[in-house]
Write a protein that holds these residues in place. Sequence first.
Motif, mmCIF file in Angstrom:
data_model
loop_
_atom_site.group_PDB
_atom_site.id
_atom_site.type_symbol
_atom_site.label_atom_id
_atom_site.label_comp_id
_atom_site.label_asym_id
_atom_site.label_seq_id
_atom_site.Cartn_x
_atom_site.Cartn_y
_atom_site.Cartn_z
ATOM 1 N N LYS A 82 53.198 -102.540 -49.846
ATOM 2 C CA LYS A 82 51.848 -103.009 -49.450
ATOM 3 C C LYS A 82 51.948 -104.365 -49.106
ATOM 4 O O LYS A 82 51.253 -105.046 -48.451
ATOM 5 C CB LYS A 82 50.755 -102.872 -50.624
ATOM 6 N N LEU B 281 52.947 -105.080 -45.652
ATOM 7 C CA LEU B 281 51.930 -104.508 -44.635
ATOM 8 C C LEU B 281 51.009 -105.900 -44.618
ATOM 9 O O LEU B 281 50.610 -106.140 -43.449
ATOM 10 C CB LEU B 281 51.117 -103.504 -45.138
ATOM 11 N N ARG C 152 52.540 -108.347 -42.249
ATOM 12 C CA ARG C 152 52.545 -108.167 -40.833
ATOM 13 C C ARG C 152 51.220 -108.505 -40.354
ATOM 14 O O ARG C 152 50.929 -109.040 -39.185
ATOM 15 C CB ARG C 152 52.903 -106.540 -40.900
ATOM 16 N N LEU C 153 50.249 -107.896 -41.314
ATOM 17 C CA LEU C 153 48.659 -108.186 -40.975
ATOM 18 C C LEU C 153 48.399 -109.708 -40.737
ATOM 19 O O LEU C 153 47.466 -110.244 -39.648
ATOM 20 C CB LEU C 153 47.700 -107.301 -41.608
ATOM 21 N N GLN D 198 49.651 -111.206 -37.447
ATOM 22 C CA GLN D 198 48.790 -110.862 -36.228
ATOM 23 C C GLN D 198 47.550 -111.370 -36.361
ATOM 24 O O GLN D 198 46.767 -111.361 -35.382
ATOM 25 C CB GLN D 198 48.564 -109.132 -36.234
ATOM 26 N N ASN D 199 47.155 -111.892 -37.312
ATOM 27 C CA ASN D 199 45.746 -112.454 -37.564
ATOM 28 C C ASN D 199 45.952 -113.651 -38.237
ATOM 29 O O ASN D 199 45.249 -114.092 -39.180
ATOM 30 C CB ASN D 199 44.857 -111.398 -38.428
ATOM 31 N N HIS E 191 44.341 -116.381 -37.538
ATOM 32 C CA HIS E 191 43.095 -117.120 -38.079
ATOM 33 C C HIS E 191 42.357 -116.685 -39.363
ATOM 34 O O HIS E 191 41.384 -117.111 -39.800
ATOM 35 C CB HIS E 191 42.038 -116.809 -36.803
ATOM 36 N N LEU E 192 43.110 -115.741 -39.906
ATOM 37 C CA LEU E 192 42.496 -115.154 -41.395
ATOM 38 C C LEU E 192 43.380 -115.832 -42.561
ATOM 39 O O LEU E 192 44.670 -115.856 -42.436
ATOM 40 C CB LEU E 192 42.399 -113.521 -41.367
ATOM 41 N N ASP F 119 42.364 -113.172 -47.633
ATOM 42 C CA ASP F 119 41.555 -112.343 -47.160
ATOM 43 C C ASP F 119 41.936 -110.891 -46.841
ATOM 44 O O ASP F 119 41.630 -109.649 -46.992
ATOM 45 C CB ASP F 119 40.667 -112.800 -45.954
ATOM 46 N N ILE F 120 43.230 -111.098 -45.859
ATOM 47 C CA ILE F 120 43.926 -109.849 -45.791
ATOM 48 C C ILE F 120 44.265 -108.907 -46.763
ATOM 49 O O ILE F 120 44.103 -107.657 -46.855
ATOM 50 C CB ILE F 120 45.369 -110.172 -44.934
ATOM 51 N N LYS G 150 42.721 -108.761 -49.776
ATOM 52 C CA LYS G 150 41.481 -108.138 -50.058
ATOM 53 C C LYS G 150 41.056 -107.130 -49.323
ATOM 54 O O LYS G 150 40.450 -105.965 -49.727
ATOM 55 C CB LYS G 150 40.209 -109.353 -50.008
ATOM 56 N N ILE G 151 41.353 -107.245 -48.025
ATOM 57 C CA ILE G 151 40.899 -106.035 -46.979
ATOM 58 C C ILE G 151 41.715 -104.748 -47.113
ATOM 59 O O ILE G 151 41.095 -103.828 -47.518
ATOM 60 C CB ILE G 151 41.288 -106.568 -45.227
ATOM 61 N N VAL G 152 43.154 -104.981 -47.409
ATOM 62 C CA VAL G 152 43.996 -103.974 -47.655
ATOM 63 C C VAL G 152 43.521 -103.279 -49.235
ATOM 64 O O VAL G 152 43.387 -101.852 -49.068
ATOM 65 C CB VAL G 152 45.385 -104.210 -47.686
ATOM 66 N N THR H 47 40.719 -103.333 -50.739
ATOM 67 C CA THR H 47 39.506 -102.728 -50.581
ATOM 68 C C THR H 47 39.270 -101.330 -49.950
ATOM 69 O O THR H 47 38.851 -100.415 -50.384
ATOM 70 C CB THR H 47 38.450 -103.697 -49.675
ATOM 71 N N ILE H 48 40.379 -101.246 -48.872
ATOM 72 C CA ILE H 48 40.457 -99.979 -48.208
ATOM 73 C C ILE H 48 40.970 -98.717 -49.098
ATOM 74 O O ILE H 48 40.296 -97.815 -49.250
ATOM 75 C CB ILE H 48 41.382 -100.077 -46.761
ATOM 76 N N LEU I 51 34.505 -97.424 -44.796
ATOM 77 C CA LEU I 51 35.714 -98.195 -44.954
ATOM 78 C C LEU I 51 35.444 -99.719 -44.421
ATOM 79 O O LEU I 51 35.553 -100.592 -45.189
ATOM 80 C CB LEU I 51 36.984 -97.809 -44.741
ATOM 81 N N VAL J 244 34.878 -103.198 -46.371
ATOM 82 C CA VAL J 244 35.456 -104.407 -45.990
ATOM 83 C C VAL J 244 34.529 -105.558 -45.555
ATOM 84 O O VAL J 244 34.609 -106.790 -45.943
ATOM 85 C CB VAL J 244 36.561 -104.193 -44.666
ATOM 86 N N VAL K 181 34.491 -109.004 -47.756
ATOM 87 C CA VAL K 181 35.222 -110.205 -47.096
ATOM 88 C C VAL K 181 34.371 -110.704 -46.301
ATOM 89 O O VAL K 181 33.481 -110.059 -45.676
ATOM 90 C CB VAL K 181 36.554 -109.614 -46.428
ATOM 91 N N LYS L 284 54.881 -97.648 -48.930
ATOM 92 C CA LYS L 284 54.529 -97.611 -50.126
ATOM 93 C C LYS L 284 53.384 -98.383 -50.461
ATOM 94 O O LYS L 284 53.355 -99.795 -50.482
ATOM 95 C CB LYS L 284 55.541 -97.861 -51.215
ATOM 96 N N ILE L 285 52.458 -97.795 -50.983
ATOM 97 C CA ILE L 285 51.105 -98.713 -51.341
ATOM 98 C C ILE L 285 50.821 -98.701 -52.831
ATOM 99 O O ILE L 285 50.725 -97.737 -53.456
ATOM 100 C CB ILE L 285 49.687 -98.155 -50.821
#
Lengths: 93, 109
Positions: free
Chosen positions: A3, A6, A9-10, A13-14, A16-17, A21-22, A24-26, A28-29, B11, B15, B19, B48-49
């Motif tokens: 995790k 991940l 990596r995100l 790629q982002n 500007h974030l 927050d990234i 939090k996004i992961v 949340t999903i 989803l 998000v 956020v 793995k999460i």
Amino acid sequence: MTKSELILRLSEQNPHLYQRDIEKIVTTIFDEISEALARGDRVELRGFGAFSVKKRDARVGRNPRTGASVHVTQKFIPFFKTGKQLRERLNTE
Amino acid sequence: MTQETVTRAQLSEAVYQEVGLSRNESSDLVETVLNEISDALARGEMVKISSFGSFSVRQKGQRIGRNPKTGEEVPIMPRRVLVFRASHVLKSRINQTLAELDPPHIEVA
């Protein structure tokens, strides 16, 4: 990939974030998916796969070491079915 | 109680609520997350999460299958399959709530 990898990596790629927050996004999903399953709902992500819950009935099991029979209560198990697109991708690359 | 189906839309909405991003950017990020996971799996990597579960790729050898309708033997080619293993956290979370609800629509496996 874990995790945190991940998230890294995100973040790359982002730029500007905020990484916060990234994260939090992961979170949340996966929380949303877990919550849906805990309600007995299905989660369908076309092309990726579908998560659902199945029930295992109560049964009389056996302790494999002692042979003693034990009562196993009914339980619910999360289940994942790979999406068509991802399944095909695993076998073409 | 009826079963609902959660999709990318829910989803993305979660998000968006969680956020401070636009709806568009929220749904783009959900897509990116799924793509990153798929890419890793296509490379043969395990994903793995923590407190959710792990996805791994397993190589299956060739075997002889049967067309269940005609009984005809057909070779099943070697292939790669995806296996999901739920974490204990997810399993116990699901069992805690569903033990009480015991929704009738859930299929026995």
